[in-house]
Design a protein around this motif. Sequence first.
Motif, PDB file in Angstrom:
ATOM      1  N   ARG A   1      -6.565  -1.037  -8.793  1.00 16.81           N
ATOM      2  CA  ARG A   1      -5.502  -1.530  -7.923  1.00 16.81           C
ATOM      3  C   ARG A   1      -5.450  -1.074  -6.556  1.00 16.81           C
ATOM      4  O   ARG A   1      -6.864  -0.705  -6.306  1.00 16.81           O
ATOM      5  CB  ARG A   1      -4.150  -0.519  -8.324  1.00 16.81           C
ATOM      6  CG  ARG A   1      -4.600   0.978  -8.533  1.00 16.81           C
ATOM      7  CD  ARG A   1      -3.535   1.787  -9.007  1.00 16.81           C
ATOM      8  NE  ARG A   1      -3.721   3.055  -9.310  1.00 16.81           N
ATOM      9  CZ  ARG A   1      -3.738   3.928  -8.195  1.00 16.81           C
ATOM     10  NH1 ARG A   1      -3.306   3.655  -7.085  1.00 16.81           N
ATOM     11  NH2 ARG A   1      -4.065   5.350  -8.378  1.00 16.81           N
TER      12      ARG A   1
ATOM     13  N   SER B   1      -4.098  -4.835 -10.823  1.00 14.77           N
ATOM     14  CA  SER B   1      -2.688  -4.528 -10.930  1.00 14.77           C
ATOM     15  C   SER B   1      -2.196  -4.221  -9.528  1.00 14.77           C
ATOM     16  O   SER B   1      -2.322  -3.091  -9.057  1.00 14.77           O
ATOM     17  CB  SER B   1      -2.429  -3.371 -11.929  1.00 14.77           C
ATOM     18  OG  SER B   1      -1.024  -2.912 -11.858  1.00 14.77           O
TER      19      SER B   1
ATOM     20  N   ASP C   1       0.793  -3.864  -7.261  1.00  9.69           N
ATOM     21  CA  ASP C   1       2.305  -3.544  -7.606  1.00  9.69           C
ATOM     22  C   ASP C   1       3.260  -3.773  -6.555  1.00  9.69           C
ATOM     23  O   ASP C   1       4.540  -4.157  -6.837  1.00  9.69           O
ATOM     24  CB  ASP C   1       2.432  -2.191  -8.174  1.00  9.69           C
ATOM     25  CG  ASP C   1       1.656  -2.226  -9.437  1.00  9.69           C
ATOM     26  OD1 ASP C   1       1.416  -2.963 -10.072  1.00  9.69           O
ATOM     27  OD2 ASP C   1       1.493  -0.744  -9.930  1.00  9.69           O
TER      28      ASP C   1
ATOM     29  N   ALA D   1       8.958  -7.240  -7.144  1.00  9.53           N
ATOM     30  CA  ALA D   1       8.849  -5.991  -7.060  1.00  9.53           C
ATOM     31  C   ALA D   1       9.847  -5.111  -6.055  1.00  9.53           C
ATOM     32  O   ALA D   1      10.506  -6.038  -5.649  1.00  9.53           O
ATOM     33  CB  ALA D   1       7.367  -5.767  -6.606  1.00  9.53           C
TER      34      ALA D   1
ATOM     35  N   ARG E   1       5.056  -8.384  -7.801  1.00  9.61           N
ATOM     36  CA  ARG E   1       3.817  -7.638  -8.440  1.00  9.61           C
ATOM     37  C   ARG E   1       2.836  -8.513  -9.023  1.00  9.61           C
ATOM     38  O   ARG E   1       3.194  -9.544  -9.847  1.00  9.61           O
ATOM     39  CB  ARG E   1       4.573  -6.813  -9.565  1.00  9.61           C
ATOM     40  CG  ARG E   1       3.503  -5.549 -10.307  1.00  9.61           C
ATOM     41  CD  ARG E   1       4.077  -5.490 -11.698  1.00  9.61           C
ATOM     42  NE  ARG E   1       4.186  -6.610 -12.571  1.00  9.61           N
ATOM     43  CZ  ARG E   1       4.571  -6.464 -13.698  1.00  9.61           C
ATOM     44  NH1 ARG E   1       5.202  -5.409 -14.344  1.00  9.61           N
ATOM     45  NH2 ARG E   1       4.460  -7.561 -14.476  1.00  9.61           N
TER      46      ARG E   1
ATOM     47  N   ARG F   1      -0.440  -9.265 -11.312  1.00  5.67           N
ATOM     48  CA  ARG F   1      -1.472  -8.714 -12.258  1.00  5.67           C
ATOM     49  C   ARG F   1      -2.202  -9.936 -12.755  1.00  5.67           C
ATOM     50  O   ARG F   1      -1.808 -11.138 -12.936  1.00  5.67           O
ATOM     51  CB  ARG F   1      -0.657  -7.920 -13.487  1.00  5.67           C
ATOM     52  CG  ARG F   1       0.033  -6.819 -13.089  1.00  5.67           C
ATOM     53  CD  ARG F   1       0.537  -6.150 -14.156  1.00  5.67           C
ATOM     54  NE  ARG F   1       1.171  -4.805 -13.588  1.00  5.67           N
ATOM     55  CZ  ARG F   1       1.946  -4.011 -14.485  1.00  5.67           C
ATOM     56  NH1 ARG F   1       2.071  -4.266 -15.739  1.00  5.67           N
ATOM     57  NH2 ARG F   1       2.509  -2.786 -13.941  1.00  5.67           N
TER      58      ARG F   1
END
Length: 360
Positions: free
Chosen positions: A83, A119, A121, A148, A329, A331
């Motif tokens: 992240r 990830s 976010d 998000a 977000r 991923r």
Amino acid sequence: MQLESLRTLLASRQPLAREPGGVASSLGLEAFAHMPTQLACFLAAAETFLADAVVEEMVGLAADGTLAVVPLCRGKERFARWRIVGSREVFEPVDALAGSAEAMAALAEGLARQPRPLSFDRIPAESPLIPAVQAAMQGKGWVSLRPAVARPVITLDASWADPATRFNSGRQSDFRRAARKAERHGTVAYEVLAPTPAEFDALFTEAVAVELRSWKKESGTAIGVDRRKHDFFQRFFRAAAEDGLCRIAFMRIGGQAVAMQLALEWDGRFWLFKIGYDAAFRDCSPGNLLMLHTIGHAATRGLERYELLGNTEDWISTFWTREQLPCLRLRTYPANLRGAWAAASDAFSCLSHRLARRGG
């Protein structure tokens, strides 16, 4: 932690980007810089919150020599995901920094080649990192993109120089009533300071002390309650003070600070990171009065936007602004065991959340 090359990028302690002679500008990184959390914030977070984490910077290099960089962190577990440094510790919007679209594409290719899931976010929806990663992941795995927490903002113009007039008559009455109550406590004064490095520590300590006299101390969210959080903000804003970007605002009654703000003035915008007020003066709403003053200050200086950062909380959306800039977000799930584990974990979490909502 592998921070030496990131420290080298920031060794001059120059402005984050767009300022002539700044380190980001000298490396050609200013093209996509749109937030003041795009290098120095990462370094401060890595040096305070992430002592036990794995921290690395991913760099992309275009054929013309321009660079892109994103500092990453993860736990040491086998299935830990990468992240962006600071995203979870400070929960502000984060992004990569790049000097060209080609450098961003090269960075995304590097992210897609490494075997761990990503990830990210809270990335601004307009970030060029998002389409770059989507393109780079084709044939290498899967990408999930979901809404998000948005960024609350106030777009400023000359009418905001007297910000109370932008609100309805009831709210204007509330402001006047709060101001009268404040004046009954003593002489009221406002300050928006641009501290020098020599002035910074004393003013920062005063601001932290104000926040500790609020409800944030009991909730555990005050800077002064958490040593790592204190050290992060002190390092981050001290670096900003060295660049002339730091702003510390106070409302004083009888010379005593009763409300504070920690902010940056950067790229034509006022970026508000932390607020606090003395609960002993809650009857006069010092936090709201200081907010009103700094909005007017920003508009008077000709700034384009007042960025509230943090969450779009009820007190922001119902009291100050409903204007938001969307975030997403992002991923990734590489086509390997770690990617499959991450996908299964996320699917289980999503299903559990849905079942819990139905049960409620």
